[in-house]
Design an enzyme around this catalytic site. Structure first.
Site, PDB file in Angstrom:
ATOM      1  N   LYS A  39       8.048  36.495 -17.302  1.00  0.00           N
ATOM      2  CA  LYS A  39       7.136  37.153 -18.343  1.00  0.00           C
ATOM      3  C   LYS A  39       6.954  36.285 -19.864  1.00  0.00           C
ATOM      4  CE  LYS A  39       8.415  40.810 -19.975  1.00  0.00           C
ATOM      5  NZ  LYS A  39       9.059  42.665 -20.678  1.00  0.00           N
ATOM      6  N   LYS A  57      -4.447   7.208   3.911  1.00  0.00           N
ATOM      7  CA  LYS A  57      -5.697   7.506   3.334  1.00  0.00           C
ATOM      8  C   LYS A  57      -6.816   7.606   5.054  1.00  0.00           C
ATOM      9  CE  LYS A  57      -5.188   8.039  -0.330  1.00  0.00           C
ATOM     10  NZ  LYS A  57      -5.492   8.828  -1.376  1.00  0.00           N
ATOM     11  N   LYS A  67       4.019   6.760   2.932  1.00  0.00           N
ATOM     12  CA  LYS A  67       3.731   8.486   2.935  1.00  0.00           C
ATOM     13  C   LYS A  67       2.844   8.670   3.629  1.00  0.00           C
ATOM     14  CE  LYS A  67       1.982  10.214  -1.894  1.00  0.00           C
ATOM     15  NZ  LYS A  67       0.954  11.127  -0.707  1.00  0.00           N
ATOM     16  N   ASP A  68       2.878  10.243   3.841  1.00  0.00           N
ATOM     17  CA  ASP A  68       1.640   9.883   4.586  1.00  0.00           C
ATOM     18  C   ASP A  68       0.988  10.917   3.654  1.00  0.00           C
ATOM     19  OD1 ASP A  68       1.820  10.743   7.351  1.00  0.00           O
ATOM     20  OD2 ASP A  68       3.266  13.032   7.285  1.00  0.00           O
ATOM     21  N   ASP A  69      -0.781  11.429   3.649  1.00  0.00           N
ATOM     22  CA  ASP A  69      -1.289  11.739   1.823  1.00  0.00           C
ATOM     23  C   ASP A  69      -0.291  13.246   2.356  1.00  0.00           C
ATOM     24  OD1 ASP A  69      -3.319  11.987   0.798  1.00  0.00           O
ATOM     25  OD2 ASP A  69      -4.484  12.214   1.583  1.00  0.00           O
ATOM     26  N   GLY A 129      -4.434   6.308  -8.075  1.00  0.00           N
ATOM     27  CA  GLY A 129      -5.998   5.419  -8.787  1.00  0.00           C
ATOM     28  C   GLY A 129      -5.203   3.544  -9.041  1.00  0.00           C
ATOM     29  N   GLY A 138      -2.970   4.409  -2.478  1.00  0.00           N
ATOM     30  CA  GLY A 138      -3.346   4.626  -1.878  1.00  0.00           C
ATOM     31  C   GLY A 138      -4.492   3.135  -1.717  1.00  0.00           C
ATOM     32  N   GLY A 139      -5.568   3.408  -2.451  1.00  0.00           N
ATOM     33  CA  GLY A 139      -7.400   3.423  -1.867  1.00  0.00           C
ATOM     34  C   GLY A 139      -6.638   1.815  -2.498  1.00  0.00           C
TER      35      GLY A 139
HETATM   36  C1  1AE Z   1      -0.104  11.778  -8.039  1.00  0.00           C
HETATM   37  C2  1AE Z   1      -0.707  11.554  -6.391  1.00  0.00           C
HETATM   38  C3  1AE Z   1      -1.710  10.507  -5.688  1.00  0.00           C
HETATM   39  C4  1AE Z   1      -1.546  10.299  -4.660  1.00  0.00           C
HETATM   40  O1  1AE Z   1      -1.043  11.349  -3.669  1.00  0.00           O
HETATM   41  C5  1AE Z   1      -2.417  10.081  -3.766  1.00  0.00           C
HETATM   42  O2  1AE Z   1      -2.754  10.009  -2.795  1.00  0.00           O
HETATM   43  C6  1AE Z   1      -2.882   8.881  -4.188  1.00  0.00           C
HETATM   44  O3  1AE Z   1      -4.272   7.784  -4.356  1.00  0.00           O
HETATM   45  P1  1AE Z   1      -5.206   6.821  -4.732  1.00  0.00           P
HETATM   46  O4  1AE Z   1      -3.785   5.600  -5.370  1.00  0.00           O
HETATM   47  O5  1AE Z   1      -5.375   6.942  -5.808  1.00  0.00           O
HETATM   48  O6  1AE Z   1      -5.325   6.378  -3.811  1.00  0.00           O
END
Ligand code: 1AE
Length: 409
Positions: free
Chosen positions: A96, A145, A171-173, A335, A357-358
């Site tokens: 609360k 991705k 890792k999976d998305d 990023g 990822g990117g």
């Molecule tokens: C904070 C989590 C970041 C994540 O899960 C993710 O998919 C990042 O992707 P990129 O590296 O920004 O393409």
């Protein structure tokens, strides 16, 4: 004070409040409800349930502006009041109360007795390193991705390309859920076969964190199905399910693979100055106590930014030897590209997972070259060279630098 207590520290903003009185109100209100009205006999009986004010530190410098006056208040809650699970403590300390004015939960200091109920990460930093046989450098993780709408053949090829780049973890998305194109067991089998194929070429082991999804009561069964199909890691959207779901998974002896905690939804909880739960507690201490072997969180450098001091506090909570649970790997994310590796390694030291990822898939040479560029960036920093120096005879890194540049601060 006798008995065992667990503490919670809050930052409370108010221009006029009597903070001492407010603290007393919290200590009583969140435990026995009322105190002064109780008859003496009842007081004696209720004493062991009564919360205690540990400290009230008022921040009220001369010339303080409206909206800037606050106090850091620490309350001790008797352990006898709540069961040994994270929801019970959170509801006691910030149930609360979380809705009562400009108040943010900064930290908790659970008692040794409370902490002893949580086995924590099964593997932790050392255990994950042992599984991979990598002990001398930060790990590199790649994120799937463009997964939605793709079939198993396509997914396998994407996995293979990432694996060939020499990353340690894939890792999976987090937005990949159970779906007809890439159902859990088929996905795991296909990706693990690609991992084996890549290992023949790279000689490198790989952990695949498949996204564990489904309704809460199906999670354990789904985790075991994934493991039976060959999964050697699980990704879990902890905050969508709650810390208790993670704690239950981590404590299950049959779920004998590392768990990576994704921070999805964390932005609804930590960034406000006035509300929510601090990032080091949310993404650091609680993730570790609940059993995350790796915890992902926004970095200070990338596309979704968390301030650097907060980021380093998350890392500290994940690694500090002051908790009985094994340390969890910090995974600053979002990023990230190879040009950021010197900053990441400078800030985090060796116990970090560089995650992208990117930054992997966006490499002009493709995902495999993206992974290679990250590995080369790590090697460059380890060798004490600038990325530009190392890139003179490491093609993938050179191209990555052309694409994203290098950040030095
Ligand atoms: C904070 C989590 C970041 C994540 O899960 C993710 O998919 C990042 O992707 P990129 O590296 O920004 O393409």
């Amino acid at each position: 004070m006798t008995g065992s207590y667990s503490n919670a520290t809050y930052r409370l903003y108010d221009d006029n409040a009597d903070f001492q009185k407010k603290a007393q109100g919290i200590a009583v209100g969140l435990t026995v409800g009322s105190w002064t009205e109780l008859p003496e006999a009842a007081k004696e009986q209720m004493q062991k349930h009564l919360g205690q004010v540990v400290s009230v530190e008022v921040h009220e410098p001369e010339g303080v502006q409206p909206g800037e006056r606050y106090a850091d208040i620490t309350i001790a809650y008797p352990d006898v009041n709540f069961s040994r699970d994270i929801p019970a403590f959170l509801v006691t300390a910030f149930g609360k109360l979380s809705m009562d004015g400009k108040i943010k939960l900064l930290d908790i200091a659970p008692s040794a007795d409370f902490l002893s109920a949580f086995p924590g990460p099964k593997f932790g930093v050392q255990g994950v390193r042992d599984l991979l046989g990598v002990h001398d450098r930060p790990l590199v993780m790649s994120i799937f991705k463009s997964v939605i709408g793709h079939d198993i053949t396509n997914l396998r090829e994407q996995f293979l390309q990432q694996a060939l780049g020499g990353v340690d973890l894939i890792k999976d998305d987090e937005i990949l859920f159970e779906n007809p194109l890439t159902p859990l067991e088929e996905r795991v089998k296909a990706c693990m076969s690609a991992a084996r194929e890549a290992e023949q070429i790279t000689g490198q082991k790989l952990l695949y964190f498949t996204n564990l999804t489904g309704s809460t009561f199906q999670l354990k069964a789904n985790a075991k199905r994934a493991i039976a199909a060959g999964a050697n890691g699980l990704l879990f959207n902890v905050l969508a399910y709650g810390f208790d779901a993670l704690a239950e998974l981590a404590a299950d002896p049959e779920i004998n693979v590392p768990i990576a905690a994704h921070p999805a939804m964390a932005g609804a909880l930590y960034p406000s100055l006035h509300h929510g739960i601090s990032a080091p507690l949310l993404l650091g201490k609680l993730m570790r106590i609940a059993g995350a072997d790796l915890s992902l969180f926004p970095s200070p450098y990338g596309s979704v930014v968390m301030p650097r001091d907060e980021n380093l506090a998350v890392m500290e909570a994940l690694l500090t030897p002051s908790l009985p649970q094994k340390p969890s790997f910090p995974v600053p994310s979002a990023g990230i590209h190879p040009g950021l590796v010197p900053l990441i390694m400078g800030d985090f030291g060796p116990e970090v997972v560089v995650n992208a990822g990117g930054g992997v898939h966006g490499h002009p040479g493709g995902s495999a070259d993206g992974g290679r560029a990250f590995r080369q960036a790590v090697d460059a920093v380890k060798a004490g060279l600038t990325l530009e120096q190392y890139a003179t005879d490491h093609e993938q890194l050179r191209i990555a630098i052309e694409r994203w540049g290098v950040r030095t601060s």
